[in-house]
Structure formats: structure tokens, C-alpha cells
Design a protein around this motif. Structure first.
Motif, short mmCIF file in Angstrom:
data_model
loop_
_atom_site.label_atom_id
_atom_site.label_comp_id
_atom_site.label_asym_id
_atom_site.label_seq_id
_atom_site.Cartn_x
_atom_site.Cartn_y
_atom_site.Cartn_z
N GLU A 197 14.91 9.69 -3.03
CA GLU A 197 15.67 10.94 -2.92
C GLU A 197 16.17 11.22 -1.50
O GLU A 197 16.98 12.13 -1.31
CB GLU A 197 14.81 12.11 -3.40
N ALA A 198 15.71 10.48 -0.51
CA ALA A 198 16.14 10.72 0.87
C ALA A 198 17.65 10.58 0.98
O ALA A 198 18.26 9.70 0.35
CB ALA A 198 15.45 9.73 1.80
N GLU A 199 18.25 11.45 1.77
CA GLU A 199 19.70 11.44 1.92
C GLU A 199 20.09 10.62 3.14
O GLU A 199 19.96 11.08 4.27
CB GLU A 199 20.22 12.87 2.03
N GLY A 200 20.52 9.42 2.90
CA GLY A 200 21.07 8.59 3.96
C GLY A 200 20.05 7.92 4.85
O GLY A 200 18.84 8.07 4.71
N ARG A 201 20.59 7.17 5.79
CA ARG A 201 19.79 6.36 6.71
C ARG A 201 18.86 7.21 7.57
O ARG A 201 17.69 6.85 7.76
CB ARG A 201 20.72 5.53 7.59
N ASP A 202 19.34 8.33 8.08
CA ASP A 202 18.50 9.14 8.97
C ASP A 202 17.25 9.65 8.28
O ASP A 202 16.15 9.58 8.84
CB ASP A 202 19.30 10.31 9.55
N GLU A 203 17.39 10.15 7.06
CA GLU A 203 16.21 10.65 6.33
C GLU A 203 15.25 9.51 5.98
O GLU A 203 14.04 9.67 6.06
CB GLU A 203 16.63 11.39 5.06
N LEU A 204 15.80 8.37 5.60
CA LEU A 204 14.94 7.22 5.32
C LEU A 204 14.20 6.78 6.59
O LEU A 204 13.02 6.48 6.55
CB LEU A 204 15.76 6.05 4.74
N TRP A 205 14.92 6.74 7.69
CA TRP A 205 14.31 6.37 8.97
C TRP A 205 13.15 7.30 9.29
O TRP A 205 12.05 6.84 9.63
CB TRP A 205 15.38 6.42 10.07
N ASN A 206 13.37 8.60 9.17
CA ASN A 206 12.31 9.57 9.46
C ASN A 206 11.12 9.39 8.53
O ASN A 206 9.96 9.46 8.96
CB ASN A 206 12.85 10.99 9.40
N LEU A 207 11.39 9.16 7.27
CA LEU A 207 10.31 8.95 6.29
C LEU A 207 9.48 7.72 6.65
O LEU A 207 8.25 7.73 6.59
CB LEU A 207 10.92 8.80 4.88
N LEU A 208 10.17 6.65 7.05
CA LEU A 208 9.49 5.37 7.30
C LEU A 208 8.77 5.33 8.64
O LEU A 208 7.91 4.47 8.85
CB LEU A 208 10.49 4.22 7.21
N GLN A 209 9.05 6.24 9.55
CA GLN A 209 8.39 6.25 10.85
C GLN A 209 6.91 6.59 10.74
O GLN A 209 6.12 6.23 11.61
CB GLN A 209 9.09 7.21 11.80
N ASP A 210 6.54 7.27 9.68
CA ASP A 210 5.15 7.75 9.55
C ASP A 210 4.26 6.83 8.72
O ASP A 210 3.10 7.16 8.50
CB ASP A 210 5.15 9.15 8.94
N VAL A 211 4.79 5.71 8.25
CA VAL A 211 3.97 4.84 7.39
C VAL A 211 3.62 3.53 8.05
O VAL A 211 4.23 3.11 8.99
CB VAL A 211 4.65 4.58 6.03
N ARG A 222 0.84 -1.21 0.00
CA ARG A 222 0.00 0.00 0.00
C ARG A 222 0.86 1.26 0.00
O ARG A 222 0.63 2.19 -0.77
CB ARG A 222 -0.92 0.02 1.23
N VAL A 223 1.85 1.28 0.87
CA VAL A 223 2.72 2.45 0.99
C VAL A 223 3.46 2.70 -0.33
O VAL A 223 3.57 3.84 -0.79
CB VAL A 223 3.71 2.26 2.16
N LEU A 224 3.95 1.63 -0.93
CA LEU A 224 4.78 1.77 -2.14
C LEU A 224 3.97 2.02 -3.41
O LEU A 224 4.54 2.36 -4.44
CB LEU A 224 5.68 0.55 -2.31
N LYS A 225 2.65 1.90 -3.34
CA LYS A 225 1.81 2.25 -4.49
C LYS A 225 1.82 3.76 -4.73
O LYS A 225 1.54 4.22 -5.83
CB LYS A 225 0.37 1.78 -4.28
N ASP A 226 2.12 4.51 -3.69
CA ASP A 226 2.13 5.97 -3.75
C ASP A 226 3.41 6.45 -4.44
O ASP A 226 4.50 6.35 -3.88
CB ASP A 226 2.03 6.52 -2.33
N GLU A 227 3.25 6.97 -5.65
CA GLU A 227 4.41 7.40 -6.43
C GLU A 227 5.21 8.50 -5.72
O GLU A 227 6.44 8.52 -5.76
CB GLU A 227 3.96 7.88 -7.81
N ALA A 228 4.52 9.39 -5.02
CA ALA A 228 5.20 10.47 -4.30
C ALA A 228 6.06 9.89 -3.17
O ALA A 228 7.18 10.35 -2.93
CB ALA A 228 4.19 11.46 -3.75
N PHE A 229 5.54 8.86 -2.49
CA PHE A 229 6.33 8.22 -1.43
C PHE A 229 7.57 7.56 -2.03
O PHE A 229 8.67 7.70 -1.48
CB PHE A 229 5.51 7.18 -0.66
N ARG A 230 7.41 6.85 -3.14
CA ARG A 230 8.57 6.19 -3.78
C ARG A 230 9.63 7.23 -4.14
O ARG A 230 10.82 7.00 -3.95
CB ARG A 230 8.14 5.41 -5.03
#
Length: 149
Positions: free
Chosen positions: A135-149, A122-130
Motif C-alpha cells: 500500500e505504500a505510495e511510491g519510492r519514498d514511502e517504500l524507502w521509509n518503510l524499509l529503513q526500519d527492518v 523474516r520481515v516478509l512473514k509479517d502480514e501487516a508488513f506485506r
């Protein structure tokens, strides 16, 4: 259900370097041996490769969700990875995969395993999320992005 509840920061891999399906699976599973020392990572890779032989988990749109069940596992483990170069994962659309979510589940937790796979899809169907994931820079940005899904 929040995907972030099943993630551990050390299991977010922003720069996968392997260029083959088996290499990516080994690269995704390697840190699991450090965070969960009871997991036999060699066996886990064999389980994942056996699952791939049944049919690819490369679902298209640059996404692969390899998954498998392990007997002696006590909880679900999710690994998120990103390949900047892309990998031929034999995806259904015959295009390279850049986004990887690996899911390992205990054999006795089939229902939870399926709910987590569905949430990832479901999360990955969203093109904006993909796009944000790529584009996230590094582990910290990815971690922050993934905390809300």
C-alpha cells in the motif's frame, strides 16, 4: 542485521510492469547497472535464470526472492520491487507474486548472503508488513518503510 543497511533508494522499484519471470528479473536488475556500473547486468540475469531453473524463488504469499552469486562483485546488492498487477513467478503456492527482493552477492560471501535472505524472509512473514509494502505510495514511502527492518 538491518535490511535497510543494504538498500539504496534508487534500487527500490514501486511499479514493476513486466508480466513474466524473465521480464521481472531484467527489470529488477536494470537499475543496478546504473548504481553499480561494474556489474554485467546481462550476466547477472543469466545467473538468476539459472538459479530459477534449480527451483523457483517464488516462496508463496505473493513473494519472490530471486538471488544469485557473482564472481567479481564486491558487496551485496539488494533490489526491492513491487508489481501492482502481480506476476506468475511459478511460486510454490501457484499464486502471482507482487513483492520482489532480489539479492546479488559476491561468491566469497555465502554467510552474509544467507543472513540477508533469512532477514528478508523474516520481515516478509509479517502480514501487516506485506500490507504496508503493497500500500505504500511510491519510492519514498517504500524507502521509509524499509529503513526500519
Amino acid at each position: 542485521m538491518k535490511l535497510g543497511d543494504y538498500l539504496v533508494k534508487d534500487l527500490i522499484l514501486p511499479n514493476l510492469t513486466s508480466d513474466s519471470k524473465s521480464g521481472v528479473l531484467m527489470e529488477l536488475i536494470a537499475p543496478v547497472g546504473k548504481t553499480e556500473p561494474e556489474v554485467d547486468t546481462d550476466h547477472a540475469v543469466r545467473v538468476l535464470l539459472d538459479r530459477e531453473r534449480l527451483g523457483t524463488t517464488g516462496i508463496g504469499d505473493g513473494i519472490a526472492i530471486p538471488h544469485g552469486k557473482l564472481e567479481n562483485l564486491e558487496k551485496v546488492i539488494v533490489v526491492a520491487g513491487r508489481s501492482p498487477e502481480g506476476v506468475d513467478f511459478e511460486a510454490l503456492d501457484h499464486r502471482p507474486c507482487f513483492i520482489f527482493f532480489l539479492v546479488l552477492a559476491p561468491e566469497q560471501m555465502a554467510g552474509l548472503h544467507l543472513r540477508i535472505l533469512a532477514q528478508i524472509s523474516r520481515v516478509l512473514k509479517d502480514e501487516a508488513f506485506r500490507k504496508r509494502f503493497l500500500e505504500a505510495e511510491g519510492r519514498d514511502e517504500l524507502w521509509n518503510l524499509l529503513q526500519d527492518v
